[in-house]
Write a protein that holds these residues in place. Structure first.
Motif, PDB file in Angstrom:
ATOM      1  N   TYR A 187       0.968  -1.425   0.134  1.00  0.00           N
ATOM      2  CA  TYR A 187      -0.195  -0.320   0.121  1.00  0.00           C
ATOM      3  C   TYR A 187       0.712   1.234  -0.136  1.00  0.00           C
ATOM      4  N   VAL A 188       2.014   1.282   0.874  1.00  0.00           N
ATOM      5  CA  VAL A 188       3.060   2.653   1.106  1.00  0.00           C
ATOM      6  C   VAL A 188       3.926   2.697  -0.766  1.00  0.00           C
ATOM      7  N   TYR A 189       3.885   1.718  -0.686  1.00  0.00           N
ATOM      8  CA  TYR A 189       4.561   1.438  -2.349  1.00  0.00           C
ATOM      9  C   TYR A 189       3.414   2.038  -3.371  1.00  0.00           C
ATOM     10  N   LEU A 190       2.722   1.675  -3.267  1.00  0.00           N
ATOM     11  CA  LEU A 190       0.974   2.186  -4.626  1.00  0.00           C
ATOM     12  C   LEU A 190       1.300   4.022  -4.148  1.00  0.00           C
ATOM     13  N   PHE A 191       1.236   4.552  -3.012  1.00  0.00           N
ATOM     14  CA  PHE A 191       1.217   5.211  -2.555  1.00  0.00           C
ATOM     15  C   PHE A 191       2.177   6.623  -3.332  1.00  0.00           C
ATOM     16  N   ALA A 192       3.325   6.202  -2.752  1.00  0.00           N
ATOM     17  CA  ALA A 192       4.215   7.133  -3.181  1.00  0.00           C
ATOM     18  C   ALA A 192       4.365   6.862  -4.896  1.00  0.00           C
ATOM     19  N   LYS A 193       3.994   5.112  -5.207  1.00  0.00           N
ATOM     20  CA  LYS A 193       3.932   5.711  -6.150  1.00  0.00           C
ATOM     21  C   LYS A 193       3.211   6.809  -7.188  1.00  0.00           C
ATOM     22  N   SER A 251     -10.547  16.477  -1.108  1.00  0.00           N
ATOM     23  CA  SER A 251      -9.839  15.665  -1.827  1.00  0.00           C
ATOM     24  C   SER A 251     -10.292  14.252  -1.452  1.00  0.00           C
ATOM     25  N   PHE A 252      -9.570  13.830  -0.983  1.00  0.00           N
ATOM     26  CA  PHE A 252      -9.543  12.257  -0.284  1.00  0.00           C
ATOM     27  C   PHE A 252     -10.840  12.128   0.500  1.00  0.00           C
ATOM     28  N   SER A 253     -11.442  13.129   1.407  1.00  0.00           N
ATOM     29  CA  SER A 253     -12.735  12.503   1.555  1.00  0.00           C
ATOM     30  C   SER A 253     -13.895  12.359   1.072  1.00  0.00           C
ATOM     31  N   ASP A 254     -14.329  13.835  -0.333  1.00  0.00           N
ATOM     32  CA  ASP A 254     -15.122  13.323  -1.048  1.00  0.00           C
ATOM     33  C   ASP A 254     -14.283  11.697  -2.400  1.00  0.00           C
ATOM     34  N   ASP A 255     -13.431  11.667  -2.405  1.00  0.00           N
ATOM     35  CA  ASP A 255     -13.258  10.165  -2.686  1.00  0.00           C
ATOM     36  C   ASP A 255     -13.426   8.641  -1.860  1.00  0.00           C
ATOM     37  N   ASP A 256     -13.683   9.232  -0.794  1.00  0.00           N
ATOM     38  CA  ASP A 256     -14.187   8.578   0.483  1.00  0.00           C
ATOM     39  C   ASP A 256     -12.619   7.362   0.325  1.00  0.00           C
ATOM     40  N   PHE A 257     -11.402   8.011   0.559  1.00  0.00           N
ATOM     41  CA  PHE A 257     -10.337   7.719   1.263  1.00  0.00           C
ATOM     42  C   PHE A 257     -10.180   6.312   2.282  1.00  0.00           C
ATOM     43  N   GLU A 258     -10.900   6.990   3.030  1.00  0.00           N
ATOM     44  CA  GLU A 258     -10.538   5.840   4.420  1.00  0.00           C
ATOM     45  C   GLU A 258     -11.503   4.627   4.345  1.00  0.00           C
ATOM     46  N   LYS A 259     -13.137   4.647   3.189  1.00  0.00           N
ATOM     47  CA  LYS A 259     -13.430   3.972   3.380  1.00  0.00           C
ATOM     48  C   LYS A 259     -12.458   3.017   2.207  1.00  0.00           C
ATOM     49  N   VAL A 260     -11.784   3.276   0.849  1.00  0.00           N
ATOM     50  CA  VAL A 260     -11.136   2.308  -0.118  1.00  0.00           C
ATOM     51  C   VAL A 260     -10.035   2.252   0.707  1.00  0.00           C
ATOM     52  N   ILE A 261      -9.712   2.316   1.552  1.00  0.00           N
ATOM     53  CA  ILE A 261      -8.077   1.540   2.387  1.00  0.00           C
ATOM     54  C   ILE A 261      -9.176   0.372   3.156  1.00  0.00           C
ATOM     55  N   ASP A 262     -10.245   0.562   3.622  1.00  0.00           N
ATOM     56  CA  ASP A 262     -10.891  -0.435   4.322  1.00  0.00           C
ATOM     57  C   ASP A 262     -11.084  -1.399   3.332  1.00  0.00           C
ATOM     58  N   ASN A 263     -12.199  -1.313   2.192  1.00  0.00           N
ATOM     59  CA  ASN A 263     -11.696  -2.093   1.403  1.00  0.00           C
ATOM     60  C   ASN A 263     -11.152  -3.306   1.532  1.00  0.00           C
ATOM     61  N   ALA A 264     -10.159  -2.134   0.657  1.00  0.00           N
ATOM     62  CA  ALA A 264      -8.965  -2.779   0.397  1.00  0.00           C
ATOM     63  C   ALA A 264      -8.269  -4.047   1.520  1.00  0.00           C
ATOM     64  N   MET A 265      -8.218  -3.459   2.749  1.00  0.00           N
ATOM     65  CA  MET A 265      -7.848  -4.911   4.134  1.00  0.00           C
ATOM     66  C   MET A 265      -8.679  -5.748   4.111  1.00  0.00           C
ATOM     67  N   MET A 266      -9.946  -5.574   4.010  1.00  0.00           N
ATOM     68  CA  MET A 266     -10.980  -6.464   3.945  1.00  0.00           C
ATOM     69  C   MET A 266     -10.836  -7.750   2.770  1.00  0.00           C
ATOM     70  N   ALA A 267     -10.523  -6.250   1.597  1.00  0.00           N
ATOM     71  CA  ALA A 267     -10.099  -8.429   0.938  1.00  0.00           C
ATOM     72  C   ALA A 267      -9.063  -9.124   0.984  1.00  0.00           C
ATOM     73  N   CYS A 268      -7.797  -7.963   1.675  1.00  0.00           N
ATOM     74  CA  CYS A 268      -6.641  -9.207   1.602  1.00  0.00           C
ATOM     75  C   CYS A 268      -6.922  -9.903   3.041  1.00  0.00           C
TER      76      CYS A 268
END
Length: 277
Positions: A187-193, A251-268
């Motif tokens: 996740y960190v590498y993707l953010f940096a990219k 902008s993060f809030s508009d895109d529901d950034f925290e939900k994106v992270i939660d969805n990714a963690m749940m998928a994992c």
């Protein structure tokens, strides 16, 4: 106790690694540099003779097969993919007795599965390390089955703490924790990219942007670790009313950034459950 008071393992102990990939190499590197053991106390086996021999050249013993390795060793790290656990355990189980300690580092492989595959309630520790072990900055979660004693668990813990930190969790949390430390470096590498790509699109030289975001991630992690402040408090420190950071956070809030992270963690975690045995 198998651990001396100075934290170095008893020189009579033997440690084995079935599977000689990157994670095994990271753990072994930490054990050697941290004085946990000597190369002579290590035995390795991999289906790839080339991978095994790489450690043989560093002074480790190379076993001809998994069963021989288990017979030689007191602690055996199973550093193979979840999909091949069944055949690997089948090939070595005749050498497992009530004194051997098996360490599983594969996603979804439970202590109960290992005990069942071996055929009796043997000693099993479950570990979820991550790739920063390679640099001595690993984060490993550990759990154990009831037959593993406190001193044995401490011995296994030192194999991982030689290359970073260790957190002890109940086994019921071991699938979920993969999303916290096992997969999260990606996740960190993707953010940096994404930051580097956006910077380049805005005309900033890529290597300069890379250096800046790397140092920013390092510094931010250090602030989070050493300031004693919670993430929300640190966010407020950076954010001025009506300023540039607030615009980005909105902008993060508009895109529901925290939900994106939660969805990714749940998928994992869901995928770990699918791999579970």
């Amino acid at each position: 106790m198998n651990i001396h008071e100075d934290g170095v393992c008893n020189m009579n102990r033997m440690y084995g690694f079935i599977g000689c990939g990157n994670m095994a190499g990271a753990i072994i590197g930490g054990m050697l540099s941290g004085g946990v053991c000597t190369p002579e106390q290590l035995t390795v086996y991999d289906i790839s003779a080339e991978k095994s021999e790489k450690f043989g050249k560093q002074g480790a013993n190379v076993a001809k097969d998994a069963e021989e390795l288990v017979r030689r060793c007191d602690v055996v790290v199973l550093a193979v993919k979840p999909q091949v656990y069944g055949p690997v355990i089948e090939s070595m189980k005749n050498a497992v007795d009530e004194k051997k300690i098996l360490v599983s580092i594969a996603a979804g492989i439970s202590t109960e599965y290992v005990m069942s595959a071996v055929g009796f309630p043997c000693k099993v520790v479950r570990a979820m390390p991550n790739t920063p072990l390679l640099l001595g900055y690993g984060a490993t979660a550990l759990s154990r089955c009831p037959s593993v004693t406190d001193s044995e668990f401490e011995e296994v813990s030192r194999l991982f703490s030689a290359s970073g930190i260790v957190e002890v969790l109940p086994e019921s949390s071991m699938n979920a924790v993969i999303s916290v430390n096992g997969s999260s470096p990606a996740y960190v590498y993707l953010f940096a990219k994404a930051v580097i790509d956006s910077a380049a699109a805005q005309g900033i030289e890529r290597e300069a942007a890379k250096r800046l975001i790397i140092q920013t991630i390092k510094g931010s992690a250090k602030m989070l670790d050493e300031s004693g402040m919670e993430p929300d408090e640190l966010i407020k420190m950076v954010t001025s009313p009506g300023g540039t950071t607030l615009a980005a956070l909105n902008s993060f809030s508009d895109d529901d950034f925290e939900k994106v992270i939660d969805n990714a963690m749940m998928a994992c975690t869901t995928r770990a459950g699918e791999l579970a045995k």
